[in-house]
Design an enzyme around this catalytic site. Sequence first.
Site, PDB file in Angstrom:
ATOM      1  N   ASN B 241       0.831  -1.244   0.093  1.00 42.22           N
ATOM      2  CA  ASN B 241       0.450   0.057   0.351  1.00 42.22           C
ATOM      3  C   ASN B 241       0.648   0.976  -0.102  1.00 42.22           C
ATOM      4  OD1 ASN B 241      -2.275   1.672  -0.038  1.00 42.22           O
ATOM      5  ND2 ASN B 241      -2.940   0.560   1.824  1.00 42.22           N
ATOM      6  N   CYS B 242      -0.167   1.657  -1.024  1.00 45.15           N
ATOM      7  CA  CYS B 242       1.086   3.264  -1.393  1.00 45.15           C
ATOM      8  C   CYS B 242       0.138   4.554  -0.341  1.00 45.15           C
ATOM      9  CB  CYS B 242       1.768   4.057  -1.989  1.00 45.15           C
ATOM     10  SG  CYS B 242       3.654   3.188  -2.906  1.00 45.15           S
TER      11      CYS B 242
END
Lengths: 349, 428, 75
Positions: B241-242
């Site tokens: 996840n960013c």
Amino acid sequence: MKKLKFAHYINQFYGQIGGEDKGDQPPVVHEKAVGPGSGLEKLFGEEGEIIATVICGDTYFAENPEKAAEEITDILKKYDFDCFIAGPAFNAGRYGMACGAICRAVQERLGAPAVASMYTENPGAEIYAKDIYVLETGKSAAAMKDALPAIAEFALKLARGVEIGFPEDEGYIPQGRRVNVFADKTGAVRGVDMLLSKLKGESFTTELPMPVFDRVTPAPAVKNLARAKIALVTSGGVVPRGNPDRIEAANATKYGKYSIEGIDDLVTDEYITVHGGYDPVYVLEDPDRVLPVDVMRLLEKEGVIGKLFEYFYSTVGNTTAVSSAKRFGEEIGRDLLANGVDGAILTST
Amino acid sequence: MQLEVGKVMVRDIRFADRTRMESGVLHIDKNELVKYLKEDASIKDVDIDIARPGESVRIIPVKDIIQPRIKVKGCGQVFPGFISDVDTVGEGVTHVLEGCAVVTCGKIVNFQEGIIDMSGPGAKYNSFSALNNVVLLIEPVSGLTKHAHEAAVRLAGLKASYYLGKAAQNVQPDEKETFTYNTLTEAARLYPDLPRVVYVYMIQSQGLMHDNYIYGLDAKGILPTLISPTEVIDGAIVSGNCAAPCHKNTTFHHLNNPVIMDLLRRHGRELCFAGVIITNESTMLSYKKRAAHFTQKLARLIEAEGVIVTEEGGGNPETDLMLNCKLLEKSDIKTVLITDEYAGRDGRSQGLADVTAEADAVITNGNGNELITLPPMERTIGVLESVEIITGGFSGSLHPDGSITVELASIMGSLCELGYERLTTRLK
Amino acid sequence: MVKAIEELGIPAVHVCTIVPISETVGANRILPAVAIPNPTGNPNLSQHDEFMLRKNLMIKALDSLKSIIEEQTVF
């Protein structure tokens, strides 16, 4: 410890000048405690004194709040005080509004901390609680003996520059600011705790209340449209050229009522918009694009409706508080009722 | 399913000739680890640095954080679908290096990477400042797409965590804790009088590198399903996840999911932990609705009486959160939502993008818009200038003296919506 | 404002563009408008067409006022 200095505002009644009949009293100042101020001073004891009490009539203030607030802050400018106190106004509406307005002016123009005090449902509370501290009191002057100690304690804190805690602990109306703090337990543990309470039917307090929108029962339909009087209302800020009532471009504090008697069409330049939240290009070319007077007048002539109400109401919906909108709606509604209006069309931008 | 977690305490880290645990100190053979990570052709170079609690060190930009661990007994291996094959994990014995984490850093992948301050006022905003951190500074080969870069960094973090976890394989743990997840009928038979609690675990799946993986499968296309809490401890859910640094769930957060931990610990005592439903957060309304309905049905099928729902991220996922809440409450299942807020710098804005009247029991993990100024640190691991482009930072965030002004949103895990930290918001 | 007027027994219709918010806030009679800057107009049409558009919209608005409804309705 140096004695802290307070300035106090009260109305003509508490200032012992007179009742409703003396509501037009212009601002005066006494360089000592007056009325409930004496009670406050006793509670301050060695720690504080009231060096100036400004008294002003509720009617005088209500008739021109901006001018009166300026006059009062001009008077106060000459005094060196640590904190400003207004009220307690209990449930007196105009007095509460004055307390709120003056406290805000003192904060803004004089840079001094201020606290007003009044009953929770005083209109001044709702309007000013976001900007200044409004301590909650009981409804009537019978609550004076409980109000004064709370005011004294809070005012001393403000004057000393002590950080003010949370509304539940300090007694002021929440100002609507969400503030980060560290809890004792992690969010996860608080969550499981809350669920177990909820499952057991125990009371709990949500950490993030949802905004509440109540429902109203639909009003009965218009029975005979051909004989009905229909009114136009808008939150799109359409007003006569010059904005005679100075309705604000955002966060409106008022609405206007304007006559369209004999007017078949809203014409460029005769009508403008003051709403600051949408591109005004199109409505300035033709104000009917927001307030459709031309079509409604035609429908009146064609007999589709009985009559187009000779006034329209206008305010600005741009970030305007829900509570303000509610108030406008209530007043407009009462006016419509009094004028036998059968239905309303409200346009929003 | 029963899992015994053995904690091997790490009180310091040192580079040495051989990777091993000795007297509470994690020794790392830097060359061997670098060589192992560089087996991935996408990686041009790796440097490894150490950040200890209390040091005047700022780590930025942080992509993911992982806790080293290794299965010593039982089926499969940690981080299934990546390190190992996809055999079901969550049973047997797993050793973890406690007080230690792998932090992936280096050239920024995407602007949603954050900050860890090991001391000073910033340190109190996450628990990572209290850990001994092995920081991987990863330089990708040139010409790599963003997605390939992200995958390379993600895998490097997992590999390093497994490699270091091996140091705990034959060490006697300092502490042991056994977690039991009963089957549905077992639980009903053992604890008929305890309230049946289910955890609905929302996982970001929005693409544009807001992705998470379950046994290596991209969470984007899944239907809500059941998973054992013990599988999560073994790394069944991995972060790709960013999303915003403050509230993306790092792999470390998944491995130590505090809701799962608390429910497991209270299982059989105050409640009956009936299960975990994982669901995702799609970008399309019809998918959101489908997932919410499916979650509702699963919760009914396993006879949940109460549900905790955690969100990941903010904005449109709030619609998923509210749909889950509404549908569960409609089935007479009591809900508690755990989320965070973006209430504006003055704290006066509505903090959630979507609301529903049924959400009457909500935990908040703080307002991410609060502005904070952090003092300069003696040492930066990574690239300090990236503060001006990360979420919560802005042009002018970096001051000439090295201090930074950012929103809390920039600090890793500061508002973790699993409820990992103690920050909350109150009304003033 | 619509709700406050309605509470006094006068049927009111909200002509607005962002219908979901009006639904959440709770207006009972909602009529989707043309666009935010011009709820009862369309500058892309000829003057005549625009007038007809406005007329049709207002007829719909009036229809909503004479419709008997039990609950929130988008017309």
